[in-house]
Write a protein that holds these residues in place. Structure first.
Motif, PDB file in Angstrom:
ATOM      1  N   ILE A 181       0.834  -1.203   0.000  1.00  0.00           N
ATOM      2  CA  ILE A 181       0.000   0.000   0.000  1.00  0.00           C
ATOM      3  C   ILE A 181       0.871   1.256   0.000  1.00  0.00           C
ATOM      4  O   ILE A 181       2.058   1.191   0.276  1.00  0.00           O
ATOM      5  N   ASN A 182       0.224   2.389  -0.292  1.00  0.00           N
ATOM      6  CA  ASN A 182       0.930   3.665  -0.252  1.00  0.00           C
ATOM      7  C   ASN A 182       0.528   4.428   1.006  1.00  0.00           C
ATOM      8  O   ASN A 182      -0.235   3.925   1.833  1.00  0.00           O
ATOM      9  N   ASP A 183       1.007   5.661   1.135  1.00  0.00           N
ATOM     10  CA  ASP A 183       0.739   6.432   2.348  1.00  0.00           C
ATOM     11  C   ASP A 183      -0.739   6.759   2.525  1.00  0.00           C
ATOM     12  O   ASP A 183      -1.264   6.703   3.641  1.00  0.00           O
ATOM     13  N   GLU A 184      -1.440   7.098   1.440  1.00  0.00           N
ATOM     14  CA  GLU A 184      -2.869   7.413   1.546  1.00  0.00           C
ATOM     15  C   GLU A 184      -3.669   6.192   2.003  1.00  0.00           C
ATOM     16  O   GLU A 184      -4.569   6.299   2.829  1.00  0.00           O
ATOM     17  N   GLN A 185      -3.355   5.044   1.439  1.00  0.00           N
ATOM     18  CA  GLN A 185      -4.055   3.821   1.827  1.00  0.00           C
ATOM     19  C   GLN A 185      -3.751   3.473   3.278  1.00  0.00           C
ATOM     20  O   GLN A 185      -4.647   3.064   4.022  1.00  0.00           O
ATOM     21  N   LEU A 186      -2.508   3.662   3.681  1.00  0.00           N
ATOM     22  CA  LEU A 186      -2.136   3.382   5.067  1.00  0.00           C
ATOM     23  C   LEU A 186      -2.906   4.294   6.015  1.00  0.00           C
ATOM     24  O   LEU A 186      -3.457   3.837   7.020  1.00  0.00           O
ATOM     25  N   ARG A 187      -2.969   5.594   5.702  1.00  0.00           N
ATOM     26  CA  ARG A 187      -3.728   6.521   6.549  1.00  0.00           C
ATOM     27  C   ARG A 187      -5.212   6.168   6.556  1.00  0.00           C
ATOM     28  O   ARG A 187      -5.872   6.316   7.583  1.00  0.00           O
ATOM     29  N   SER A 188      -5.731   5.669   5.431  1.00  0.00           N
ATOM     30  CA  SER A 188      -7.150   5.298   5.385  1.00  0.00           C
ATOM     31  C   SER A 188      -7.448   4.094   6.287  1.00  0.00           C
ATOM     32  O   SER A 188      -8.589   3.891   6.697  1.00  0.00           O
ATOM     33  N   MET A 189      -6.428   3.313   6.621  1.00  0.00           N
ATOM     34  CA  MET A 189      -6.590   2.193   7.548  1.00  0.00           C
ATOM     35  C   MET A 189      -6.489   2.669   8.998  1.00  0.00           C
ATOM     36  O   MET A 189      -7.193   2.172   9.874  1.00  0.00           O
ATOM     37  N   ILE A 190      -5.595   3.623   9.229  1.00  0.00           N
ATOM     38  CA  ILE A 190      -5.288   4.055  10.598  1.00  0.00           C
ATOM     39  C   ILE A 190      -6.281   5.098  11.117  1.00  0.00           C
ATOM     40  O   ILE A 190      -6.778   4.984  12.241  1.00  0.00           O
ATOM     41  N   ASP A 191      -6.557   6.137  10.332  1.00  0.00           N
ATOM     42  CA  ASP A 191      -7.315   7.285  10.808  1.00  0.00           C
ATOM     43  C   ASP A 191      -8.684   6.951  11.389  1.00  0.00           C
ATOM     44  O   ASP A 191      -9.049   7.448  12.461  1.00  0.00           O
ATOM     45  N   PRO A 192      -9.492   6.087  10.724  1.00  0.00           N
ATOM     46  CA  PRO A 192     -10.802   5.767  11.306  1.00  0.00           C
ATOM     47  C   PRO A 192     -10.688   5.048  12.666  1.00  0.00           C
ATOM     48  O   PRO A 192     -11.489   5.286  13.564  1.00  0.00           O
ATOM     49  N   VAL A 193      -9.687   4.215  12.810  1.00  0.00           N
ATOM     50  CA  VAL A 193      -9.497   3.479  14.073  1.00  0.00           C
ATOM     51  C   VAL A 193      -9.012   4.450  15.146  1.00  0.00           C
ATOM     52  O   VAL A 193      -9.445   4.386  16.309  1.00  0.00           O
ATOM     53  N   LEU A 194      -8.161   5.366  14.777  1.00  0.00           N
ATOM     54  CA  LEU A 194      -7.647   6.370  15.702  1.00  0.00           C
ATOM     55  C   LEU A 194      -8.776   7.288  16.193  1.00  0.00           C
ATOM     56  O   LEU A 194      -8.766   7.727  17.348  1.00  0.00           O
ATOM     57  N   ALA A 195      -9.764   7.530  15.330  1.00  0.00           N
ATOM     58  CA  ALA A 195     -10.865   8.438  15.678  1.00  0.00           C
ATOM     59  C   ALA A 195     -11.930   7.783  16.568  1.00  0.00           C
ATOM     60  O   ALA A 195     -12.786   8.477  17.110  1.00  0.00           O
ATOM     61  N   GLU A 196     -11.867   6.459  16.712  1.00  0.00           N
ATOM     62  CA  GLU A 196     -12.892   5.758  17.524  1.00  0.00           C
ATOM     63  C   GLU A 196     -12.809   6.181  18.985  1.00  0.00           C
ATOM     64  O   GLU A 196     -11.748   6.438  19.530  1.00  0.00           O
ATOM     65  N   GLN A 197     -13.977   6.223  19.604  1.00  0.00           N
ATOM     66  CA  GLN A 197     -14.054   6.545  21.045  1.00  0.00           C
ATOM     67  C   GLN A 197     -14.180   5.293  21.863  1.00  0.00           C
ATOM     68  O   GLN A 197     -14.708   4.328  21.494  1.00  0.00           O
TER      69      GLN A 197
END
Length: 197
Positions: A181-197
């Motif tokens: 994967i590239n950086d955008e795809q990697l961020r698309s995996m991480i960011d939603p999980v990071l935003a979870e409460q």
């Protein structure tokens, strides 16, 4: 007659591949994929928060000779990247992992990156790979692929190198991809999980 047989074999193979990767009516994968993964167009699979399974215990010696137990990182989003220095797609994606891991560390985000170096016959090759690509996070040294086998059936394909798994803050598997994967795809995996409460 041989051409007809070859065409039939090709058609059966393609039909089998589609069947194994297809989702059922509930959006859950069927076939050999296992788990509760829903795969998007980019080949990134996610699991709804209530359907996630606990990641296995991942511990052992790192490429640089230290020890690491990934369960000590609970409370953070953990990005696990399976790689080998011998693997061309791993070399292609390494720069993105180096960049994103540094960006998130500099931004003070609760994210930890851990590599799982597999099938390298010597730590020297693994260390050289990390130095060449600016990888600053630790990598567990797994020359025989035993750590990969700890994952629940259908989570990882031992033949799919590189692979990336994102664990939520509770240590459960939230996302995965079995391709480079590239950086955008990697961020698309991480960011939603990071935003979870």
């Amino acid at each position: 007659m041989r051409i007809g047989r070859a065409l039939l074999l090709t058609a059966v193979t393609l039909a089998s591949a589609v069947t194994l990767s297809a989702c059922d009516d509930d959006g859950k994968p069927n076939g050999s994929a296992g788990g509760n993964y829903v795969t998007g167009a980019a080949g990134i699979s996610t699991v709804a928060k209530g359907s996630r399974t606990e990641a296995p215990k991942l511990d052992g010696e790192t490429v640089d000779g230290k020890t690491l137990d990934v369960t000590s990182l609970k409370g953070k989003v953990v990005v696990l990247n399976v790689w080998g220095s011998w693997c061309p797609p791993c070399r292609n994606e390494a720069k993105y992992f180096a960049t994103v891991s540094k960006e998130l560390a500099d931004g003070g985000k609760d994210v930890a990156f851990v590599g799982i170096n597999t099938r390298d016959n010597s730590k020297q090759n693994a260390v050289a790979f990390e130095e060449n690509f600016g990888i600053t996070y630790p990598s567990l040294y797994d020359p025989d692929g035993k750590l990969m086998l700890r994952f629940p059936a259908g989570t990882l394909n031992p033949q799919a190198i590189p692979s990336t798994i994102v664990l939520d803050k509770e240590g459960k598997i939230a996302a995965r991809t079995l391709v480079a994967i590239n950086d955008e795809q990697l961020r698309s995996m991480i960011d939603p999980v990071l935003a979870e409460q």
